[in-house]
Write a protein that holds these residues in place. Structure first.
Motif, short mmCIF file in Angstrom:
data_model
loop_
_atom_site.label_atom_id
_atom_site.label_comp_id
_atom_site.label_asym_id
_atom_site.label_seq_id
_atom_site.Cartn_x
_atom_site.Cartn_y
_atom_site.Cartn_z
N GLY A 17 26.21 -4.16 -30.17
CA GLY A 17 26.91 -4.29 -28.61
C GLY A 17 28.14 -3.67 -28.09
N PHE A 18 28.43 -3.19 -29.12
CA PHE A 18 30.15 -3.38 -28.52
C PHE A 18 30.76 -1.75 -28.31
CE2 PHE A 18 29.81 -2.11 -33.00
CZ PHE A 18 30.07 -0.97 -33.03
N LYS A 19 31.41 -1.58 -27.00
CA LYS A 19 31.84 -0.81 -26.36
C LYS A 19 33.14 0.09 -26.02
CE LYS A 19 28.49 -2.18 -22.56
NZ LYS A 19 28.62 -1.88 -21.33
N PRO A 20 33.77 1.19 -25.91
CA PRO A 20 34.96 1.34 -26.33
C PRO A 20 35.72 1.07 -24.79
CG PRO A 20 33.39 3.39 -25.59
CD PRO A 20 32.29 2.07 -25.58
N GLY A 21 36.94 0.41 -25.84
CA GLY A 21 37.80 -0.53 -25.01
C GLY A 21 37.50 -1.84 -25.02
N ASP A 22 36.25 -2.28 -26.13
CA ASP A 22 36.71 -3.70 -26.72
C ASP A 22 37.48 -4.11 -27.24
OD1 ASP A 22 34.78 -4.03 -25.01
OD2 ASP A 22 33.21 -4.00 -26.63
N LYS A 23 37.89 -5.25 -28.06
CA LYS A 23 39.37 -5.91 -28.85
C LYS A 23 37.97 -6.03 -29.95
CE LYS A 23 42.58 -5.51 -25.27
NZ LYS A 23 44.15 -6.56 -25.33
N ILE A 24 38.66 -6.09 -31.32
CA ILE A 24 38.35 -7.14 -32.10
C ILE A 24 39.44 -7.88 -32.49
CG2 ILE A 24 38.14 -7.36 -35.10
CD1 ILE A 24 36.53 -4.33 -34.12
N LEU A 25 39.73 -9.09 -32.31
CA LEU A 25 40.35 -10.25 -32.53
C LEU A 25 40.21 -11.14 -34.77
CD1 LEU A 25 40.50 -12.54 -29.83
CD2 LEU A 25 42.42 -10.61 -30.04
N ALA A 26 41.32 -10.17 -35.10
CA ALA A 26 40.61 -11.64 -36.48
C ALA A 26 41.16 -12.42 -36.76
CB ALA A 26 41.45 -10.38 -38.18
N TYR A 27 41.08 -13.54 -36.95
CA TYR A 27 41.94 -14.93 -37.18
C TYR A 27 41.14 -15.19 -38.47
CZ TYR A 27 36.85 -16.86 -35.74
OH TYR A 27 35.99 -17.41 -35.74
N GLU A 28 42.33 -16.83 -38.43
CA GLU A 28 41.91 -17.97 -39.53
C GLU A 28 41.41 -18.86 -39.09
OE1 GLU A 28 44.70 -16.86 -42.21
OE2 GLU A 28 46.15 -17.48 -41.14
N ASN A 29 41.04 -20.05 -39.88
CA ASN A 29 40.52 -21.28 -38.88
C ASN A 29 42.14 -22.17 -39.82
OD1 ASN A 29 39.06 -21.75 -37.10
ND2 ASN A 29 37.44 -21.03 -38.86
N VAL A 30 43.19 -22.89 -38.97
CA VAL A 30 44.14 -23.80 -39.53
C VAL A 30 44.20 -25.07 -39.61
CG1 VAL A 30 46.77 -24.40 -39.35
CG2 VAL A 30 45.78 -21.69 -39.08
N LYS A 31 43.97 -25.97 -40.32
CA LYS A 31 43.94 -27.51 -40.69
C LYS A 31 44.72 -27.76 -39.88
CE LYS A 31 42.42 -31.08 -43.41
NZ LYS A 31 41.36 -31.30 -44.66
#
Length: 679
Positions: A660-674
């Motif tokens: 369901g993605f389109k050009p112009g969308d962003k991908i945010l890579a994250y990690e859960n910090v305790k």
């Protein structure tokens, strides 16, 4: 005569006022007859009330009984009994409502039943009162004063006793703080008079022990350091002094640390002013509380402290009964289990004399005295009033702070212990009955307000909420060298926790962990906390069940460790930390044998995106999240790669075949910090 009788009758019978209005004469015989009848009727009513007989009670009064069963016993309708109970002030009464013995007796009185005489006590504290003998003023003799030394941690309380008895008690205490109530009787070096000292611990955890020391004493010596002045435990000790009503002496300690006279006077003056601000009526402002600056290390003014205690005790004229016929009484100062000798209790004698062979009763246990030992470890033939002695021969370990009373035989002791245990059982059942009545009242209310189906669903939901809502219990079993320490440790840690996690003390007792303790710990998933037990046997430490056993010598380290354990069991809270951002620039269709998949052509703006990264796909100026999950593939050119760094291009597909993605969308890579959490 007729007129007098007529007037009399008219006054007593308002209904005949009409006769007076029309001046009608009433026959004499009519007046006499009606007056006589009225008097006879009143007399009969009085006799009827007096001669009303009570019904005999043909069944024993139970401790607890439901309303419908009581109605059967009384041979009356349940509806009438409920109506009468409501009239007496009971609320939410149902046929299954459980009544206590006191309420049953009240109802039986209303129903005119003859009740048996109630001679049994319902108060645990008064069970043994009938064993006590009244005070005989002729037998009162002078006894040594009992002096309690109180104050803040490390203000020099035990050092004072060390000086007076020429010993080194403080050197034997772990961490340099007193963790027991020490009871010592000394002969003062100057006056030669005997004084019994109670040295109470100053740590906040031993509040109960300090309070107990203040409640069984005659004189309190409040120790205040000239360097620290009034501290938290000092304020607490002042509250105990005011509550107990004991006489007070202030000892300002550690004056040897300030050698300059002017500086010392200034510091002493500050301490006195701080005490005055706490409503202590010192001699400086016309009160009767003596203030003595001392140094137990150098002995400076220690003779004045001794003289003040002796003088105050003489003014108080402290006396107690001590004759062969006096029933001995006292208090449990400390109790423990000793190897080879068994259960031991330190007793402070209140009146009478303790001798070998006497029978003592205390709480739910009793003792036939096998031996008496003083604070120096010497066997003594007897213990008189104000004397502190260790008593051997207890069936079970008595509870610290309980009162001991001498009885004539073991049979009497067992009889009263059984009576007390019955009351304990009644009190336990009382709380259970109250809970049952509340649950049944709530069930009745739910039944009237909701349909059966809705009601059953709500009950299931309520049960689920109860299971989810309550804090998580972290279980501990406490084992200590003496019962006073066990009580202090239990009081200190049982209040730790919050609405998510709390400390739950399964049991608290004295002695080395036994097999039963290990089994209980295994069943309840508990950690065993051992305090002041020395070296434990290897079979206990390396037990087969793998039970955690922790050992401590200083109480604040134990409290810190329990707090850390509770903190570790708090529900973890995570914060999202963005480690890279990726722009989706183009979409490529890749044909497989049976289907076509979409690949996001991307460029890494900053950071590093990894194949196992948690990612979110966001869209628009508000960064609305349209996908949250992980990557399925990560390619650079045609090669699968583990990571792609800033400035490089890559092809990405997402888990669960998200397209369901389109050009112009962003991908945010994250990690859960305790996030670190604290109680």
């Amino acid at each position: 005569m007729l007129k007098r009788h007529g007037l009399f009758w008219l006054k007593t019978c308002p209904r005949l006022n009409v006769l007076q209005k029309y001046s009608i004469l009433i026959p004499h015989s009519f007046i006499i007859r009606n007056v006589y009848q009225r008097r006879q009727y009143a007399k009969g009513r009085r006799n009827q009330v007096v001669k009303k007989e009570l019904k005999p009670l043909k069944f024993p009064i139970p401790n607890y009984i439901s309303v419908n069963k009581l109605a059967n016993l009384l041979n009356c309708r349940v509806e009438k009994l409920i109506k009468d109970l409501t009239a007496l002030g009971f609320e939410n009464i149902t046929t299954t409502y459980i009544l206590s013995k006191e309420y049953v007796e009240l109802i039986l009185q209303e129903y005119n039943f003859a009740l048996p005489s109630l001679s049994t006590s319902t108060n645990l504290d008064n069970v043994y009162d009938e064993l006590k003998s009244p005070v005989n003023p002729k037998l009162l003799t002078k006894r040594p004063p009992v002096v309690t030394i109180m104050g803040h941690v490390d203000h020099g309380k035990t050092t004072i006793i060390d000086y007076l008895r020429k010993s080194s008690v403080v050197a034997q205490e772990h961490g340099g703080i007193t963790q027991h109530i020490g009871a010592f009787q000394i002969t003062t070096p100057k006056s030669g008079k005997r004084i019994t000292f109670l040295d109470t611990p100053g740590h906040a955890a031993f509040l109960k022990m300090r309070e107990r020391g203040a409640n069984i004493t005659d004189i309190i010596v409040l120790v205040v350091s000239v360097e620290d002045s009034v501290m938290p435990q000092t304020l607490e000790a002042i509250k105990h002094v005011k509550k107990s009503g004991n006489e007070l002496i202030i000892a300002i300690t550690k004056i040897d640390r300030i050698p300059q006279p002017k500086e010392r006077e200034k510091k002493i003056e500050k301490v006195i002013n701080d005490l005055i601000s706490q409503d202590i009526a010192v001699e400086k402002i016309g009160g009767d509380v003596q203030v003595i600056p001392i140094s137990a290390k150098t002995g400076e003014n220690m003779d004045l402290l001794e003289e003040s205690i002796v003088l105050l005790s003489d003014v108080m004229d402290i006396r107690a009964e001590n004759s062969p016929k006096t029933i001995a009484e006292g208090w449990i100062i400390e109790s423990q289990v000793k190897k080879q000798v068994g259960n031991v209790a330190t007793i402070l004698v209140k009146k009478g004399t303790l001798r070998k062979g006497k029978i003592l009763i205390c709480g739910n246990t009793f003792c036939k005295i096998k031996n008496l030992i003083d604070d120096k470890g010497t066997h003594i033939p007897e213990a008189t009033p104000s004397f502190a002695t260790e008593v051997f021969g207890w069936k079970d370990v008595p509870h610290v702070g309980d009162e001991i009373i001498q009885v004539k035989s073991e049979a009497i002791a067992k009889k009263f212990i059984s009576k007390r245990q019955d009351l304990v059982e009644v009190q336990k059942n009382s709380s259970t009955v109250e809970r049952l009545n509340e649950e049944r009242a709530l069930a009745k209310e739910n039944h009237h307000n909701k349909d059966k189906d809705v009601d059953s669903e709500s009950q299931d939901a309520t049960q689920d909420n109860k299971l989810d809502a309550g804090p998580k219990n972290i279980n501990f079993i406490i084992k200590c060298d003496v019962s006073g320490s066990a009580e202090a440790v239990s009081e200190s840690i049982s209040s730790l926790g919050n609405n998510e996690v709390r400390c739950n003390v399964i049991s608290s007792s004295v002695g080395i962990p036994a097999e039963s303790d290990l089994k209980m710990a295994q069943i309840t998933d508990s950690t065993i906390l051992c305090f002041n037990l020395g070296n434990l046997p290897s079979e206990v430490i390396n037990n087969r069940a793998g039970i955690k056993i922790k050992q401590y010598n200083v109480i604040y380290k134990l409290i810190e460790d329990v707090t850390e354990t509770l903190t570790e069991n708090l529900k973890p809270i995570f914060e999202k930390k963005i480690i890279s951002t990726v722009d989706i620039r183009e979409i490529f269709d890749f044909k497989l044998k049976k289907k076509t998949i979409k690949i996001a052509g991307c460029k890494v703006n900053n950071g590093i995106i990894k194949k196992n990264s948690l990612i979110q796909v966001v869209r628009g100026p508000n960064d609305d999240v349209i996908f949250d999950g992980t990557l399925s593939t990560l390619k650079h050119n045609k090669d699968d790669v583990a990571e792609v760094s800033k400035g490089h291009e890559c092809g990405i597909t997402f888990e669960n075949a998200f397209e369901g993605f389109k050009p112009g969308d962003k991908i945010l890579a994250y990690e859960n910090v305790k996030v670190p959490r604290y109680l």
